[in-house]
Each structure stands twice: as C-alpha cells, then as structure tokens.
Scaffold this motif. Structure first.
Motif, PDB file in Angstrom:
ATOM      1  N   ASN A  44     -28.010   0.666  16.039  1.00  0.00           N
ATOM      2  CA  ASN A  44     -28.815   0.352  17.225  1.00  0.00           C
ATOM      3  C   ASN A  44     -28.533  -1.039  17.787  1.00  0.00           C
ATOM      4  N   SER A  45     -28.401  -2.035  16.919  1.00  0.00           N
ATOM      5  CA  SER A  45     -28.080  -3.374  17.433  1.00  0.00           C
ATOM      6  C   SER A  45     -26.734  -3.378  18.132  1.00  0.00           C
ATOM      7  N   SER A  46     -25.767  -2.669  17.534  1.00  0.00           N
ATOM      8  CA  SER A  46     -24.418  -2.629  18.109  1.00  0.00           C
ATOM      9  C   SER A  46     -24.415  -1.909  19.451  1.00  0.00           C
ATOM     10  N   LEU A  47     -25.086  -0.759  19.506  1.00  0.00           N
ATOM     11  CA  LEU A  47     -25.124   0.004  20.752  1.00  0.00           C
ATOM     12  C   LEU A  47     -25.860  -0.767  21.837  1.00  0.00           C
ATOM     13  N   TRP A  48     -26.906  -1.462  21.463  1.00  0.00           N
ATOM     14  CA  TRP A  48     -27.681  -2.248  22.435  1.00  0.00           C
ATOM     15  C   TRP A  48     -26.820  -3.337  23.052  1.00  0.00           C
ATOM     16  N   LEU A  49     -26.145  -4.114  22.233  1.00  0.00           N
ATOM     17  CA  LEU A  49     -25.445  -5.300  22.732  1.00  0.00           C
ATOM     18  C   LEU A  49     -24.040  -5.000  23.243  1.00  0.00           C
ATOM     19  N   LEU A  50     -23.388  -3.978  22.705  1.00  0.00           N
ATOM     20  CA  LEU A  50     -22.043  -3.631  23.169  1.00  0.00           C
ATOM     21  C   LEU A  50     -22.063  -2.609  24.293  1.00  0.00           C
ATOM     22  N   ARG A  51     -23.136  -1.806  24.329  1.00  0.00           N
ATOM     23  CA  ARG A  51     -23.202  -0.641  25.190  1.00  0.00           C
ATOM     24  C   ARG A  51     -22.097   0.335  24.786  1.00  0.00           C
ATOM     25  N   PHE A  52     -22.187   1.547  25.259  1.00  0.00           N
ATOM     26  CA  PHE A  52     -21.251   2.588  24.812  1.00  0.00           C
ATOM     27  C   PHE A  52     -19.805   2.254  25.155  1.00  0.00           C
ATOM     28  N   GLU A  53     -19.592   1.608  26.298  1.00  0.00           N
ATOM     29  CA  GLU A  53     -18.207   1.389  26.721  1.00  0.00           C
ATOM     30  C   GLU A  53     -17.445   0.452  25.794  1.00  0.00           C
ATOM     31  N   ARG A  54     -18.125  -0.427  25.093  1.00  0.00           N
ATOM     32  CA  ARG A  54     -17.430  -1.290  24.127  1.00  0.00           C
ATOM     33  C   ARG A  54     -17.601  -0.826  22.687  1.00  0.00           C
ATOM     34  N   TRP A  55     -18.609   0.007  22.446  1.00  0.00           N
ATOM     35  CA  TRP A  55     -18.833   0.528  21.095  1.00  0.00           C
ATOM     36  C   TRP A  55     -17.918   1.712  20.789  1.00  0.00           C
TER      37      TRP A  55
END
Length: 318
Positions: A44-55
């Motif tokens: 969740n932290s990763s998806l929040w801060l990276l958003r899908f396009e960078r995750w």
C-alpha cells in the motif's frame, strides 16, 4: 545515525499506512531526510507513493523492490531506493527528502519459498543492508504487516523503536496485547543474532489513536489501552516511558482522496483549512521528535528547536 521506527499492530485496518506516509511527509516538510520501508506484501505505501505507472515496472522486471534483494539476490537495498519519491506528472520533485524502499506482492515468497544459502534468517541480511544506508537518513520508517513473520521481522530486528497505531475498539486492544506477546518471543529467538555494534532490541514507545470519528467519545478506549501499557512496562518489550500520544488523528475524507492522487495530505493543494487531519499528522510528527532516545540508542534527526515553525512545502504542490 537514523532513528529507526517500526509501525505495527497485530490488528489490521488501523490506518497504519496512512499514518506512516503522512508522518513521513511531515518530517520531510521540515527538512528531515526520511526513508519509508514498505514491508507489507499488500504494497500500500508503494502503490500510494509510486502510483501504478511506476509500481508496475517493478513487478514486470522483478527488480528494484525489497524481495529482489533476497531473490535473485544480486541487488542490495541501496540499489532499490526511490529517491524523492513524490513526483508530479512531469517527474518533478514535490517533496524532496522523502525516499521509498518499495515492495511488490512477491514479498509473500519471503515467508515460504525463500531459502537463504547461508542458513541465516532473512532479517539478519536485511539489517546488515539497512546499516549500510542508515547514515543517509534522519528517520527510517518501517511499514510492517499485522504479524511477526519473515517480512515484519526484518523491520522489527532493524529498528530502534516501535509505535502502535490503534483504533478505539476492542480488536485493536487485543491486537496490541498479541503484539507484545509475539515481540517477546521474537526478541528471545533473535537475541543470538545481535552482534557487537548493533542497537539494543527495540521497545514499544507509544500508541497512536487513528481514524477517530467526529464527536465519538474514546475515553474508555484510552483508559483500557493505558491500563494495558502499565501492565506491560518493565517486562522488556514496552518502554518505561511508553504512553498514548496526546494527538488523536481524526477521520477525514481527504485521506482516501490523497491515496487516489498519489500524494500525502500535506501536498493536496486545495486543502488549506486550519485545524484538519493534516495538522494531526504534523502534531504526531512533533511528538515523535520530542520523545528522547532509549538508553544506548543515538538520537537521529534534528530537534524541533532546530527546525523553525514553518510548514511550507519545499516545492509547490499540484
């Protein structure tokens, strides 16, 4: 040397990730160097801060995330850090000083599939690699899942202090009780892996009430948690100065909206009202900074007296 803080409760759904992201952002706002370490397989932290396009590229290439340092094991944690993670659509930095060690769903493989060649627990390798980068930061925040299995053990073994997000309900109290019991067992099992030069095992420093509904009386919940804290003090897991934070973080719709936007609350440009949940996160940040280090643990980061009073963001928000 960084202050290393794990945020964990054995009950899920207590708003742990929103607390970490927004407290981390508040620290970065005032000039602290902050690393958020996502150890929760939900990402969740990763998806929040990276958003899908960078995750998504991390998933597709199977590199640049925490589990890739275990399998295939070529990269190190330092190679996976996303510097100044909060970016606008033109990749401009929006919150300098806030970095991320991202994760993906593959972290679940650490629980069963990963077999270290040297036979040491995964948390030993993880701690060694955190030690390589901790001098680059004032604060390292570990986002731990609601258990003490392999992934969360990495954060618990590496950190100095533990903070427990909680809701004003019976299940959060049960989660806190279970957490303390499991921490005691983990510290006993991992004690032989602590080597000279490492910090002492972490202790619980505080409970932070989160997602509080408007006009809801939580005094009885506070009393029950305080009684439990007092019962646990002196038993090696809960610090003698552990307490419930004065700040109680309110529940506001801006928090889920900020997730959708991929921004911490402090960067929502049209959210300029006074006395909001943004102020709650900043107040929690100040309380954390004002907690003195445990004996034998260096005090990382600047003190509030060094920071000034401005909450202006270093870069204009969207």
């Amino acid at each position: 040397m960084a202050r290393k803080l794990s945020f964990i409760n054995y009950k899920g759904g207590v708003g742990k990730t929103s607390l970490i992201v927004n407290v981390g952002a508040s620290l970065a706002e005032v000039g602290q160097r902050v690393l958020i370490v996502d150890l929760d397989v939900q990402s969740n932290s990763s998806l929040w801060l990276l958003r899908f396009e960078r995750w998504n590229p991390l998933v597709e290439k199977n590199e640049g995330h925490i589990y890739s340092t275990f399998e295939p094991g070529v990269a190190r944690l330092s190679d996976c850090i996303v510097r100044d993670v909060v970016r606008n659509k033109e990749s401009g930095k929006q919150l300098p000083g806030l970095d991320l060690l991202p994760t993906t769903f593959s972290l679940i493989d650490l629980e069963e599939d990963y077999k270290p060649a040297n036979g040491l627990p995964a948390y030993v390798q993880f701690q060694e690699q955190i030690a390589e980068i901790e001098d680059d930061y004032d604060y390292i925040l570990f986002d731990c899942p609601p258990n003490i299995l392999s992934a969360s053990s990495c954060g618990i073994f590496s950190c100095n202090e533990i903070f427990v997000p909680s809701n004003p309900d019976a299940l959060s109290l049960i989660g806190f009780t279970l957490l303390v019991e499991k921490l005691k067992l983990f510290f006993e099992a991992s004690a032989s892996y602590r080597v000279a030069g490492m910090d002492p095992a972490a202790q619980v420093r505080g409970v932070i009430f989160n997602s509080i509904k408007n006009k809801v009386d939580i005094s009885s919940s506070i009393m029950r948690v305080q009684v439990r804290i007092n019962q646990f003090k002196g038993k090696g897991v809960v610090a003698q100065d552990a307490r419930i934070f004065n700040t109680k973080i309110r529940d506001e719709v801006i928090v889920p909206r900020s997730v959708t936007l991929g921004l911490p609350v402090c960067l929502i440009g049209d959210y300029e009202r006074e006395n909001t949940v943004r102020d709650d996160y900043r107040a929690v940040m100040k309380e954390i900074m004002n907690i003195p280090p445990l004996e034998g643990i260096p005090n990382g980061g600047k003190q509030p007296s060094e920071m000034g009073s401005s909450h202006e963001s270093p870069v204009s928000p969207l």
